[in-house]
Design a protein around this motif. Structure first.
Motif, short mmCIF file in Angstrom:
data_model
loop_
_atom_site.label_atom_id
_atom_site.label_comp_id
_atom_site.label_asym_id
_atom_site.label_seq_id
_atom_site.Cartn_x
_atom_site.Cartn_y
_atom_site.Cartn_z
N ALA A 179 0.83 -1.21 0.00
CA ALA A 179 0.00 0.00 0.00
C ALA A 179 0.86 1.25 0.00
O ALA A 179 0.52 2.26 -0.64
CB ALA A 179 -0.93 -0.01 1.21
N TRP A 180 1.98 1.22 0.72
CA TRP A 180 2.90 2.37 0.74
C TRP A 180 3.42 2.65 -0.66
O TRP A 180 3.42 3.79 -1.13
CB TRP A 180 4.07 2.10 1.69
CG TRP A 180 4.92 3.31 1.97
CD1 TRP A 180 4.83 4.13 3.06
CD2 TRP A 180 5.99 3.83 1.16
NE1 TRP A 180 5.78 5.14 2.96
CE2 TRP A 180 6.50 4.97 1.82
CE3 TRP A 180 6.56 3.45 -0.05
CZ2 TRP A 180 7.55 5.74 1.30
CZ3 TRP A 180 7.61 4.22 -0.58
CH2 TRP A 180 8.09 5.33 0.10
N TRP A 181 3.88 1.61 -1.36
CA TRP A 181 4.44 1.81 -2.71
C TRP A 181 3.39 2.35 -3.66
O TRP A 181 3.69 3.25 -4.47
CB TRP A 181 5.00 0.49 -3.23
CG TRP A 181 6.23 0.04 -2.50
CD1 TRP A 181 6.34 -1.06 -1.68
CD2 TRP A 181 7.51 0.67 -2.49
NE1 TRP A 181 7.61 -1.13 -1.17
CE2 TRP A 181 8.34 -0.09 -1.65
CE3 TRP A 181 8.03 1.80 -3.12
CZ2 TRP A 181 9.68 0.26 -1.42
CZ3 TRP A 181 9.35 2.15 -2.89
CH2 TRP A 181 10.16 1.38 -2.05
N ALA A 182 2.18 1.83 -3.60
CA ALA A 182 1.13 2.30 -4.50
C ALA A 182 0.79 3.76 -4.24
O ALA A 182 0.70 4.57 -5.16
CB ALA A 182 -0.12 1.42 -4.35
N ALA A 183 0.59 4.10 -2.96
CA ALA A 183 0.14 5.45 -2.60
C ALA A 183 1.23 6.49 -2.82
O ALA A 183 1.01 7.52 -3.45
CB ALA A 183 -0.33 5.47 -1.15
N HIS A 184 2.43 6.23 -2.31
CA HIS A 184 3.48 7.24 -2.34
C HIS A 184 4.07 7.44 -3.73
O HIS A 184 4.54 8.53 -4.06
CB HIS A 184 4.57 6.90 -1.33
CG HIS A 184 4.19 7.20 0.08
ND1 HIS A 184 4.48 8.40 0.69
CD2 HIS A 184 3.49 6.48 1.00
CE1 HIS A 184 4.00 8.39 1.93
NE2 HIS A 184 3.40 7.24 2.13
N SER A 185 4.06 6.39 -4.56
CA SER A 185 4.59 6.54 -5.91
C SER A 185 3.51 6.99 -6.89
O SER A 185 3.82 7.21 -8.07
CB SER A 185 5.19 5.22 -6.40
OG SER A 185 4.18 4.28 -6.73
#
Length: 292
Positions: A179-185
């Protein structure tokens, strides 16, 4: 993860850091951090049942995080750091032998398949455990990350691998990482592979996640916020590999398919270039290497 986002990124740092499920301890300095890392590293080395690779700390300011990063090579163990600047929370993942071998050998499967298609080194460029920074100042290190230097010059990798030993928080932490990778990128990270290794049952689970763009629901809390589209991680496949047991070896959910355009960020040139398919036989051979 909550179905209604509570930040412009689509999910709050508190949810990504899982502070409600696993309350962080107070950070009291680098010396004490090292002691806790050593103690947990020893538990992992001794294969203490249920030992988690993750430690979580609150009250870690941006300045303190910078200080930790500057001295990361002196930390008593090989770690991955994930700092949430807005809530001053640090999640530390301590490496284990199985997880290091898992993502390294998974990478080798990808590389061999790529070279058979005639891909060059720039198109299969490994970025290792690089630190990446999100728009809110949140920072995260990968286990493995990859890019195509011909098609991308930006800061984000095209795809990443996150691996963990099974514990009470392992899969929750791994999915929070996706979820971090999807949201922040903002969807620039096209694929996230999650690998969970069960030491007791010798079972390996591989989940493949992709970013999905969506809009805030038309609710009163968001109608006047001016917030734009957000990104979330969506699981598109799961492979479960059992290397030991009465009915073993068995695989559910195989083969594993890596879509060419998602991996290399360009269209394939057939007939040689095509989706990378990791067969059930290859998956089993791969899992046996590190789950014995």
């Amino acid at each position: 993860m909550a179905s209604i986002p509570d930040s412009p990124l689509g999910v709050s740092s508190s949810r990504l850091a899982l502070v409600d499920r696993f309350p962080p301890t107070t950070y009291t300095g680098l010396k004490d951090l090292n002691k806790l890392i050593v103690a947990r590293r020893d538990q992992l080395y001794q294969k203490v049942e249920g030992a988690s690779q993750y430690l979580s700390f609150k009250d870690v300011s941006p300045q303190q995080f910078d200080y930790i990063v500057e001295r990361e090579e002196g930390l008593s163990g090989h770690v991955r750091l994930n700092h949430f600047r807005d809530i001053e929370t640090l999640v530390v993942k301590i490496s284990a032998r199985e997880t290091e071998r898992a993502h390294a050998t998974f990478w080798s499967l990808f590389i061999r398949a790529s070279y058979r298609m005639g891909m060059d080194e720039d198109e299969t460029c490994g970025l290792g455990a690089t630190t990446f920074w999100g728009p809110t100042g949140s920072a995260k290190e990968t286990d493995c990350s990859f890019t195509n230097l011909h098609s991308r010059s930006g800061q984000w990798p095209i795809w990443v691998i996150e691996a963990a030993i099974r514990s009470s928080d392992s899969m929750l932490r791994l999915r929070a990482a996706a979820a971090w990778w999807a949201a922040h990128s903002a969807g620039d990270v096209k694929l996230v592979f999650l690998i969970e290794v069960n030491r007791e049952t010798k079972e390996v689970i591989v989940e493949q996640h992709v970013p999905v763009r969506w809009n805030y629901p038309n609710t009163r809390s968001h109608s006047g916020s001016g917030a734009g589209p957000a990104w979330k991680a969506s699981r598109v496949s799961t492979a479960t590999i059992r290397t030991q047991g009465v009915d073993s070896p068995t695989i559910q959910g195989g083969p594993l398919v890596l879509e060419f355009e998602s991996v290399f960020e360009r269209a394939p040139n057939p007939p040689l270039e095509q989706d990378i398919v990791i067969s059930e036989t290859k998956l089993l051979e791969w899992a046996v290497r590190f789950s014995k």
